[in-house]
Design an enzyme around this catalytic site. Structure first.
Site, PDB file in Angstrom:
ATOM      1  N   ALA A   1       0.808  -1.216   0.000  1.00 31.63           N
ATOM      2  CA  ALA A   1       0.000   0.000   0.000  1.00 31.63           C
ATOM      3  C   ALA A   1       0.838   1.262   0.000  1.00 31.63           C
ATOM      4  CB  ALA A   1      -0.923  -0.008   1.217  1.00 31.63           C
TER       5      ALA A   1
ATOM      6  N   ASN B   1       2.357  -2.300   8.055  1.00 34.82           N
ATOM      7  CA  ASN B   1       3.261  -3.076   7.213  1.00 34.82           C
ATOM      8  C   ASN B   1       4.003  -2.158   6.250  1.00 34.82           C
ATOM      9  OD1 ASN B   1       2.739  -5.821   8.108  1.00 34.82           O
ATOM     10  ND2 ASN B   1       0.697  -5.555   7.260  1.00 34.82           N
TER      11      ASN B   1
ATOM     12  N   HIS C   1      -0.572   7.734   3.427  1.00 40.11           N
ATOM     13  CA  HIS C   1       0.815   7.564   3.845  1.00 40.11           C
ATOM     14  C   HIS C   1       1.685   8.594   3.135  1.00 40.11           C
ATOM     15  CE1 HIS C   1      -0.531   3.738   5.477  1.00 40.11           C
ATOM     16  NE2 HIS C   1      -0.952   3.387   4.277  1.00 40.11           N
TER      17      HIS C   1
END
Length: 267
Positions: A120, A188, A218
């Site tokens: 991601a 992760n 992010h």
């Protein structure tokens, strides 16, 4: 033709299995494992070529590539036998790898490999390239809707009720290693970034519970002698699991394609 086995049939594993069954040149799905075998059988019933449903430790006996797409608690049960058998292990629970780096040594001894997909996140190619030189700092700021963080051990340990948060709130600041331990189902991306760059103890992580966002966001910042990077990705959460972005199974699929493609783009 490489054969593929998938450990876990949740939001990530099932989407990947469906894509492989639909047809990917050079890849064939041969086995899966799931906690609920009856549910797994129902999900696989309409497949053109239903794979075998086996135990976690049996996946390596059925395929050249073993994909880990399960809760972090069973990470070693999937990856351990795979690398011991000299297989390629493609992992999604990257945070679970940080305290289990002995698996990398096992893979080296047995001729296996552990591959961490981009998942991601974004820009891992650029971070890896920068890490070939001198890197001053790597920072990741993660913002998620509060429900996407609920249940993390760190929150329980510190008595934080994220579902009661009504404005953007920083709930964690520390290293990627600390974050991976406290939020095993959420960061992760931080572990992958750390492994691509300057390591889990030198990579800085902030986690925000933000009720104003609807996407898992992010932002990566890198200061190096060769480059300055600032990159942001906004992932649509999976309907099945809000902790996981919908792009994650697609990243795993792209990673698998890269293992068999004649033309591979990106390092």
């Amino acid at each position: 033709m490489l054969t593929v086995a998938i450990g876990g049939l949740g939001a990530i594993g099932l989407k990947l299995a469906q894509a492989l069954d639909a047809g990917v040149d050079g890849l064939r799905l041969t086995a899966v494992s799931a906690r609920d075998r009856e549910k797994a059988a129902a999900n696989l019933a309409a497949f053109k070529a239903p794979p075998a449903i086996v135990g976690l430790g049996e996946l390596a006996a059925h395929a050249d590539i073993v994909v880990e797409a399960a809760p972090a608690s069973v990470f070693e049960q999937i990856v351990g036998p795979a690398v011991a058998a000299g297989r390629i292990a493609v992992v999604s629970s990257v945070g679970a790898l940080l305290p289990r780096m002995h698996l990398v040594d096992q893979a080296k001894a047995a001729g296996g490999r552990i591959i961490v997909p981009t998942g991601a996140l974004l820009g891992l190619d650029a971070v890896r390239a920068a890490a070939e030189g001198a890197v001053e700092s790597v920072t990741l700021v993660t913002r998620k809707p509060p429900r996407g963080l609920a249940g993390a051990p760190y929150l329980d340990e510190h008595g934080i009720d994220v579902l009661a948060i009504t404005e953007p709130t920083r709930i964690f600041a520390g290293s990627a290693r600390q974050g991976a331990k406290g939020f095993p189902a959420n960061v992760n991306v931080a572990a992958a970034l750390a492994l691509a760059g300057i390591g889990p103890d030198c990579t800085t992580l902030e986690i925000w519970a933000d009720p104003t966002v609807t996407r898992n966001t992010h932002t990566v910042k890198v200061e190096a002698d060769t480059v300055r990077l600032a990159m942001t990705i906004e992932n649509v959460p999976s309907e099945e699991n809000p902790r996981t972005g919908r792009i994650t199974p697609l990243s795993l699929l792209a990673c698998l394609r890269g293992l068999v493609s004649t033309l591979k783009v990106g390092s």
